[in-house]
Scaffold this motif. Structure first.
Motif, PDB file in Angstrom:
ATOM      1  N   TYR A 161       0.997  -0.857  -0.119  1.00 62.35           N
ATOM      2  CA  TYR A 161       0.006   0.244   0.022  1.00 62.35           C
ATOM      3  C   TYR A 161       1.233   1.454  -0.360  1.00 62.35           C
ATOM      4  O   TYR A 161       1.283   1.614   1.421  1.00 62.35           O
ATOM      5  CB  TYR A 161      -0.848  -0.244   1.215  1.00 62.35           C
ATOM      6  N   MET A 162       0.803   2.076  -1.549  1.00 63.38           N
ATOM      7  CA  MET A 162       1.741   3.204  -1.456  1.00 63.38           C
ATOM      8  C   MET A 162       0.578   4.625  -0.152  1.00 63.38           C
ATOM      9  O   MET A 162      -0.789   4.148  -0.230  1.00 63.38           O
ATOM     10  CB  MET A 162       1.671   3.630  -2.344  1.00 63.38           C
ATOM     11  N   SER A 163       1.465   5.528   0.468  1.00 60.48           N
ATOM     12  CA  SER A 163       0.885   6.717   0.545  1.00 60.48           C
ATOM     13  C   SER A 163       0.434   7.368  -0.926  1.00 60.48           C
ATOM     14  O   SER A 163       0.948   6.955  -2.026  1.00 60.48           O
ATOM     15  CB  SER A 163       1.486   7.166   1.421  1.00 60.48           C
ATOM     16  N   PRO A 164      -0.606   8.642  -0.556  1.00 62.21           N
ATOM     17  CA  PRO A 164      -0.818   8.577  -1.184  1.00 62.21           C
ATOM     18  C   PRO A 164       0.307  10.105  -2.036  1.00 62.21           C
ATOM     19  O   PRO A 164       0.183   9.770  -3.319  1.00 62.21           O
ATOM     20  CB  PRO A 164      -1.789   9.912  -0.899  1.00 62.21           C
ATOM     21  N   PHE A 165       1.807   9.852  -1.808  1.00 56.59           N
ATOM     22  CA  PHE A 165       2.557  11.032  -2.123  1.00 56.59           C
ATOM     23  C   PHE A 165       2.703   9.718  -3.117  1.00 56.59           C
ATOM     24  O   PHE A 165       3.258  10.429  -4.527  1.00 56.59           O
ATOM     25  CB  PHE A 165       3.608  11.526  -1.099  1.00 56.59           C
TER      26      PHE A 165
END
Length: 345
Positions: A161-165
């Protein structure tokens, strides 16, 4: 009769010019002085700024360049007055009523900048070893930036899961890398062209070029003010910050910026090597790389929304500079081909 309080600090300063003030308006660092001898601008600068710039202003005047708001001498010949740990200098007040459209103002500014650079241009001797050292250090820096970009995308892509950034960064990564590679290529071409050359062209640069520092007199002629950062340097140093600021908008085909630069080139053409260096610096995507570095170094918790917004705005800056650089390289290529075609005939 003077309306001024005799203890007002401007009174003793203006005494040096035999000017009696009637009334003073504050405009930031500048005071608008109504006096017995007309209306003046009294500018305050920090004592550390120094008055070297006055030398450059005088040099330009001697060379016949008079589109700088003149700096008046005191009665005993000084060009700045030290008062209460600050320096002050006196100029005429410019009405600055612009009777023309924005683009014409920019054209006039760039034409005057080109004249300023033309009249102050001189060739200086460059140490080849120093140039090589500058080249090697710059290439090393560009490679480090590329390594960082590559390392960060690897890290992002390993996550479930990547962060939005991180997600947005992955979308932009290719374009940031492409801009960085283009910048490096142009820089290498510049070095190849100049490594055996022992001269470089220097001019007096304004140092803080902005349309706010280009004012009009009552006849509609434009004059530069705010010369405190003037120094001898590459003409590129005046163009770059000005253009970079014009890129801070939503993505747009900024043909105006291309027109400004070519208007400037009409009066002060860049040599082939200067153009390569100019394109390299203009394409260098440092604003967006700095945002990614700041995000990477920031401890948790990170304000994702703030960083995504910053990344987004610097991405727009990147797209705007990309359009301008590509358009200029295209025009440059067309001019070269036309020249070669004419020679063959």
């Amino acid at each position: 009769m003077s309306d001024m309080n005799p203890f007002d600090p401007v009174v003793p300063i203006l005494k040096n010019y035999q000017v009696t003030p009637y009334f003073v308006e504050e405009h930031g660092n500048i005071k608008k002085v109504y006096s017995n001898k007309g209306t003046f601008a009294l500018k305050k600068i920090g004592p550390t700024t120094g008055t070297d710039f006055i030398r450059h202003v005088h040099l330009l005047y001697q060379k016949g360049y008079n589109r700088i708001v003149p700096i008046y001498p005191t009665m005993d010949g000084r060009y700045a007055v030290l008062h209460d740990k600050a320096l002050y200098y006196l100029m005429p007040w410019m009405p600055n009523e612009v009777k023309e459209d924005r683009n014409h103002k920019h054209e006039q500014l760039f034409r005057e900048l080109a004249r300023l650079h033309t009249l102050s241009a001189k060739d200086i001797t460059v140490n080849k070893d120093e140039r090589t050292e500058h080249y090697e250090k710059t290439i090393e820096l560009l490679d480090k930036k590329q390594e960082f970009l590559d390392g960060f995308i690897d890290e992002c892509e390993k996550k479930t899961y990547m962060s939005p950034f991180e997600l947005v960064y992955c979308l932009y990564y290719n374009e940031i890398s492409q801009a960085l590679r283009f910048s490096k290529t142009k820089f290498e071409e510049w070095y190849e062209k100049t490594k055996e050359v022992e001269k470089a062209r220097m001019v007096i640069t304004h140092g803080k070029l902005s349309s706010e520092h280009f004012l009009y007199d009552d006849k509609g002629y434009g004059y530069f003010i705010n010369f405190e950062n003037a120094r001898f340097g590459s003409p590129i140093h005046d163009l770059l910050p000005y253009l970079s600021r014009s890129f801070n908008t939503r993505p747009t085909r900024n043909d105006e910026a291309v027109e400004w630069v070519y208007h400037y080139f009409k009066y002060f053409p860049f040599k082939a090597d200067e153009k390569l260096l100019f394109f390299s610096y203009l394409a260098y995507p440092i604003p967006i790389i700095q945002v990614v570095e700041r995000y990477y170094k920031k401890e948790q918790p990170k304000n994702e929304l703030k960083y995504v917004r910053m990344l987004q705005s610097k991405y727009w800056n990147l797209k705007n500079s990309e359009y301008v650089v590509m358009r200029m390289t295209e025009l440059d290529e067309q001019a070269k081909q036309a020249k070669e075609g004419a020679q063959q005939q």
